[in-house]
Write an enzyme that holds these catalytic residues in place. Structure first.
Site, short mmCIF file in Angstrom:
data_model
loop_
_atom_site.label_atom_id
_atom_site.label_comp_id
_atom_site.label_asym_id
_atom_site.label_seq_id
_atom_site.Cartn_x
_atom_site.Cartn_y
_atom_site.Cartn_z
N SER A 46 -19.40 45.59 43.24
CA SER A 46 -17.99 45.45 42.93
C SER A 46 -17.81 45.01 41.48
O SER A 46 -18.69 44.39 40.89
CB SER A 46 -17.32 44.44 43.86
OG SER A 46 -15.99 44.17 43.45
N HIS A 47 -16.65 45.32 40.92
CA HIS A 47 -16.33 44.83 39.58
C HIS A 47 -16.06 43.33 39.59
O HIS A 47 -16.05 42.70 38.53
CB HIS A 47 -15.09 45.57 39.04
CG HIS A 47 -15.40 46.96 38.57
ND1 HIS A 47 -15.74 47.98 39.42
CD2 HIS A 47 -15.42 47.48 37.31
CE1 HIS A 47 -15.95 49.08 38.72
NE2 HIS A 47 -15.76 48.81 37.43
N SER A 48 -15.83 42.77 40.75
CA SER A 48 -15.50 41.35 40.88
C SER A 48 -16.56 40.63 41.70
O SER A 48 -16.86 41.02 42.83
CB SER A 48 -14.14 41.18 41.55
OG SER A 48 -13.94 39.85 41.97
N SER A 87 -16.79 53.51 38.18
CA SER A 87 -17.91 53.10 37.33
C SER A 87 -18.94 52.30 38.12
O SER A 87 -20.13 52.28 37.75
CB SER A 87 -17.42 52.30 36.13
OG SER A 87 -16.71 51.15 36.55
#
Length: 224
Positions: free
Chosen positions: A9-11, A70
């Protein structure tokens, strides 16, 4: 050993929170969060995803799930860089639902392909059917849910795990809708709450054993 799962995840908070949630459904499965950048920002870290994939692999392979485009690229690059790229696979699935479905499948002893398919299928609407009555060869039992949350996430996962591997086709009916008891998401979609009366049906060589297991879980409030 079971298939490992990596959540990209981006987070970091999203990945860690989802890993914690999925672990409640699958306590024996290695679920590794790989979220955020090394310095704590939003993004994906290639080195962290590689390391997470290596940590998650106990020998049965690894399934990687991701949140945004991404993250998919990072996950795919990480898999390609492994000493054995065939040991891991990146699956296109909704992150939350896919993680839950994959974790429960892995907990039940499914191989990497089956875990991948469970995650991917989580993107489809839950498979609920209209009740068509007890069929020939089916046994059934009616049960009242007494636990606080009914057939929501953790109890649904416990039910699925309890019948995994049995030679029986099991369904759960609430009102006019019936759900496959092998699907956590389908069971949750029933919306069965505390006080609701459900009917569990089973057919197959181990149908009676399956019904007994589910009855015992309900009687014990799913261990809550």
């Amino acid at each position: 050993m079971s298939v490992g799962i990596v959540l990209v995840s981006h987070s970091a908070k999203i990945a860690e929170g989802l890993a914690e949630l999925a672990a409640q459904m699958a306590p024996d499965v290695t679920i590794v969060a790989a979220g955020g950048l090394a310095e704590g920002g939003i993004g994906t870290d290639y080195d962290e995803v590689v390391a997470a994939t290596q940590r998650a692999d106990s020998g049965a392979g690894v399934v990687l799930l991701y949140d945004l485009g991404s993250a998919q690229m990072t996950a795919e690059l990480a898999v390609e860089s492994l000493a054995d790229p065939s040991a891991a696979v990146v699956v296109d699935a909704p992150l939350v639902e896919g993680a839950i479905a994959a974790a429960v499948a892995a907990q039940g002893g499914a191989d990497r392909q089956a875990v991948s398919e469970a995650a991917a299928s989580a993107g489809a609407p839950p498979d609920l059917t209209l009740d068509d009555g007890v069929q020939d060869g089916e046994s059934s039992v009616e049960l009242t849910l007494r636990n606080d949350v009914g057939l929501h996430a953790r109890p649904a996962a416990v039910l699925v795990r309890s019948i995994a591997g049995l030679d029986a086709e099991v369904t759960v009916r609430l009102g006019e809708e019936t759900a496959d008891a092998n699907s956590v998401l389908a069971l949750m979609a029933l919306g069965a709450r505390q006080g609701d009366r459900i009917e569990v049906r089973a057919k197959g060589a181990q149908a009676e054993e399956a019904l007994t297991k589910v009855k015992d879980l309900v009687d014990q409030n799913f261990g809550e």
